[in-house]
Design an enzyme around this catalytic site. Structure first.
Site, PDB file in Angstrom:
ATOM      1  N   HIS A   1       0.838  -1.208   0.000  1.00 36.19           N
ATOM      2  CA  HIS A   1       0.000   0.000   0.000  1.00 36.19           C
ATOM      3  C   HIS A   1       0.873   1.258   0.000  1.00 36.19           C
ATOM      4  O   HIS A   1       0.717   2.144  -0.844  1.00 36.19           O
ATOM      5  CB  HIS A   1      -0.918  -0.018   1.234  1.00 36.19           C
ATOM      6  N   GLU A   2       1.799   1.319   0.957  1.00 34.41           N
ATOM      7  CA  GLU A   2       2.652   2.517   1.048  1.00 34.41           C
ATOM      8  C   GLU A   2       3.558   2.642  -0.174  1.00 34.41           C
ATOM      9  O   GLU A   2       3.835   3.741  -0.641  1.00 34.41           O
ATOM     10  CB  GLU A   2       3.472   2.502   2.346  1.00 34.41           C
TER      11      GLU A   2
ATOM     12  N   HIS B   1       1.742   4.432  -2.907  1.00 38.68           N
ATOM     13  CA  HIS B   1       1.874   5.895  -2.786  1.00 38.68           C
ATOM     14  C   HIS B   1       3.249   6.331  -3.295  1.00 38.68           C
ATOM     15  O   HIS B   1       3.394   7.350  -3.967  1.00 38.68           O
ATOM     16  CB  HIS B   1       1.746   6.326  -1.321  1.00 38.68           C
TER      17      HIS B   1
ATOM     18  N   HIS C   1       3.552   6.467  -7.050  1.00 37.09           N
ATOM     19  CA  HIS C   1       2.773   7.620  -7.530  1.00 37.09           C
ATOM     20  C   HIS C   1       3.656   8.879  -7.477  1.00 37.09           C
ATOM     21  O   HIS C   1       3.646   9.705  -8.390  1.00 37.09           O
ATOM     22  CB  HIS C   1       1.535   7.796  -6.651  1.00 37.09           C
TER      23      HIS C   1
END
Length: 684
Positions: free
Chosen positions: A473-474, A477, A480
């Protein structure tokens, strides 16, 4: 603007931060120098008589903003990962100055007029979409900073912003301090029966760090979760549950970090701020920069998910109660039994537990798999770089290298829980991708921070599957931020991305942790090197739907509490937060906590982070991410062409294009909720 040279290491932005040189006495002089230089440059820009253009006006502003990120960023970062009373005091003092500066810039009529002049100029038509977006965002942000207000109300806005920045910082610090204020030494190992060896080793290590014999239970998440999941001792679970659920409240053992008053002050001030700017409620103000169009749309979306999920959640709970009674002798299931009984039920019905999976996910193997998936999908290689200054010996540093062998981005990885480190997991920007007016490209750098169970003794750390998905998940980010192609600061990476779309890449990456193709690359038994066996994979796949409706309504409970707190505030008749929480739970929740529970008092996402009237973003973006991933399910989980399409639309564009336009360009249509309900195992 010339580069300032100074003996203060915080002001040296020529390379990566030199963390080992930073000392608390550097903070205030660095911030004061930074703000003085920025103000002088802004005064020069406002006073210039030439017609404002991108080159003579916006590029110098980008230099200022870049310097702000490079100097102030590491100060806030260290407050989170290496907190001390002295550092936090200096950080808090400077926060007032930084807030005052940002408010002042947002209300600078001269700057606003020059942005307007550029937007009205003939040259504007020839600007790129990205440049136009930077200017449109700036004009919107000026209005949201009170540029149109009379002077007296502008001053009021400034005061409110100051108070809010102090209160939110204090809220977060109270949660950290209250978490640290409680611990329970245990010398008799039988009190910890049921805990796996890895958890016992952690609690032993925590005791040794404090110079104690035996074991130490703390409220840091790995310790808390180990007790709640595995401890047979029901009284211990109840005690730890109570301590965790009453942190930073009037019900905590140590009430000196009580956030009750702070919550009320934050609610009141946010409402005043929204009213000042012409919004009825803070939620309306929050949505001015999001994808969602209205409070009605958000509440309708959340309640629709609630209606679809609650009947199944109730069945899941009834099933758990029946199991706990028949198999565990728990006649009346209490909240502190839920995680424990759920783990036992999962083990009994699916032959699966987090601990059975843990040996298959040694950290190094998981990282190798994550990096291989990234290389396959996005065409970038990751390699570790040594001898980079870090803030703790456990922190590592990696580079992203493109197919031509060029470094395109870098990130720090801080995986393990420790004292004086804020709980949770997050990605933050250390350096944003940006092309300097001289043509030089500044490469992006990210901080990736988690709070996993650290290695115990000389044994390598192994992750639970939940921790693996958190890491992915991290990292979502992170990519991105790192794979953006934007060269303007305000729309680079996650900058300028609406908050309810920012979770799309992060939740998208989690999907690879549930697929055979992804798991084969990241799982290998710590002792035998064997891949995850078929029976465990089948159980893991089935577990994705295990109590998924209970988890769904839990998230909806948080999202609705947050959104209603900020949608229906009435200063004449303020609804008590405990009553509000109970009202929302009666509507969507199936597990009711005890009266002493004070979850909102440690809800840092909304009272100390950026999620105020925005916690719904997790569910909103989950619809987008599940539907985006369904294209990989159709074309191949590790299909590099689909990966390139995701990279070149969603990731590359940063905040330059409306996320719905990007989503439709990737998926070929508007998002649909079906994929989310299917992944969650909730019948549509």
């Amino acid at each position: 603007m010339t580069q300032i040279t100074s003996s203060n290491p915080l002001l040296d932005i020529s390379d990566l931060p030199r963390f080992e040189l930073f000392h608390v006495e550097h903070i205030e002089p660095a911030v004061e120098q930074l703000l003085a230089d920025n103000r002088a440059e802004i005064a020069r820009l406002v006073a210039m008589t030439e017609t404002p253009t991108w080159e003579n006006f916006i590029e110098p502003l980008e230099i200022i903003d870049n310097r702000m990120e490079r100097v102030w960023g590491p100060i806030g970062h260290l407050d989170s990962v290496k907190n001390s009373d002295e550092w936090h005091a200096a950080y808090t003092n400077c926060l007032q100055k930084i807030t005052a500066y940002h408010t002042e810039v947002g209300q600078n009529k001269g700057l606003f007029e020059k942005f307007n002049a550029i937007a009205d100029s003939a040259a504007f038509a020839d600007y790129s979409l990205a440049q136009k977006k930077v200017i449109e965002n700036a004009l919107r942000n000026f209005r949201l900073s009170g540029i149109d207000l009379p002077e007296a109300q502008q001053k009021q806005y400034q005061q409110i912003k100051q108070q809010l920045s102090q209160l939110t910082s204090q809220f977060g610090n109270n949660v950290l301090k209250s978490t640290q204020a409680w611990n329970k030494p245990i010398t008799d190992a039988t009190e910890l029966a049921g805990l796996p060896e890895s958890a016992l080793g952690l609690l032993q290590q925590l005791a040794q760090q404090k110079g104690l014999e035996g074991y130490l239970v703390t409220l840091d998440f790995p310790s808390y979760l180990a007790v709640m999941t595995h401890a047979n001792n029901r009284e211990l679970r109840a005690e730890v549950y109570r301590a965790f659920g009453t942190r930073a409240s009037d019900q905590a053992k140590d009430t000196s970090f009580d956030n009750s008053q702070i919550i009320e002050q934050i609610r009141q001030l946010r409402h005043q701020l929204a009213n000042l700017l012409g919004f009825k409620q803070y939620a309306d103000y929050s949505l001015a920069t999001k994808m969602a169009e209205s409070t009605e749309q958000v509440l309708g979306f959340l309640r629709d998910l609630g209606k679809k999920s609650k009947p199944q959640a109730q069945r899941e709970l009834d099933n758990l109660k029946a199991f706990a009674k028949a198999e565990l002798g728990i006649d009346e299931l209490q909240p502190w039994d839920v995680t424990y009984a759920s783990e036992k039920l999962k083990n009994a019905s699916l032959s699966l537990s987090q601990e059975a999976l843990r040996p298959y996910f040694p950290v190094e193997g998981v990282l190798a798999g994550l990096f291989k998936i990234t290389q396959t999908l996005f065409g970038v290689t990751l390699r570790e770089k040594q001898d980079v200054p870090v803030w703790h010996q456990d922190v590592r540093f990696f580079e992203l290298v493109d197919e031509a062998g060029a470094v395109i981005g870098q990130f720090y990885l801080d995986l393990y829980a420790r004292e004086n480190k804020r709980g949770g997991a997050w990605m933050d920007s250390a350096v944003s991708r940006w092309k300097h007016s001289g043509g030089e490209l500044q490469k992006p750098v990210a901080y990736l921070v988690c709070n996993f169970t650290p290695p115990v003794g000389d044994k390598p750390a192994c992750l639970t599957h939940d921790e693996v998905t958190t890491l992915f998940h991290e990292f979502g980010h992170g990519i991105h931020h790192l794979l953006t192609q934007m060269e303007h600061l305000d729309i680079s990476g996650i900058s300028g991305v609406p908050w309810d779309a920012v979770e799309l890449p992060s939740q998208f990456m989690e999907n690879f942790c549930w697929e055979r193709e992804g798991l084969d690359l990241m799982s290998a038994h710590i002792e035998t090197g064997e891949p995850l066996p078929d029976d465990l994979f089948a159980a893991l796949k089935a577990s994705r739907g295990f109590q998924s409706a209970m988890m769904m309504v839990r998230q909806l409970e948080f999202a609705l509490m947050d959104f209603e707190l900020h949608s229906f505030y009435n200063p004449e008749e303020t609804e008590d937060i405990l009553q509000l929480a109970k009202r929302i739970r009666d509507e969507v929740a199936v597990v009711q906590p005890p009266e002493y529970s004070r979850m909102l008092h440690s809800f840092s996402h909304i009272f100390a982070g950026g999620y105020a009237a925005g916690y719904f973003s997790y569910k909103w973006a989950e619809v987008l991410s599940a539907d985006a991933f369904s294209l990989f399910e159709e074309t191949g989980i590790l299909n590099s062409e689909t990966g390139a399409k995701f990279k070149n639309t969603i990731l590359a564009a940063g905040g330059s294009i409306d996320p719905m336009v990007l989503f439709k360009a990737f998926r070929g249509r508007e998002p649909e909720i079906d994929a989310l309900l299917r992944h969650s195992g909730i019948a549509a």
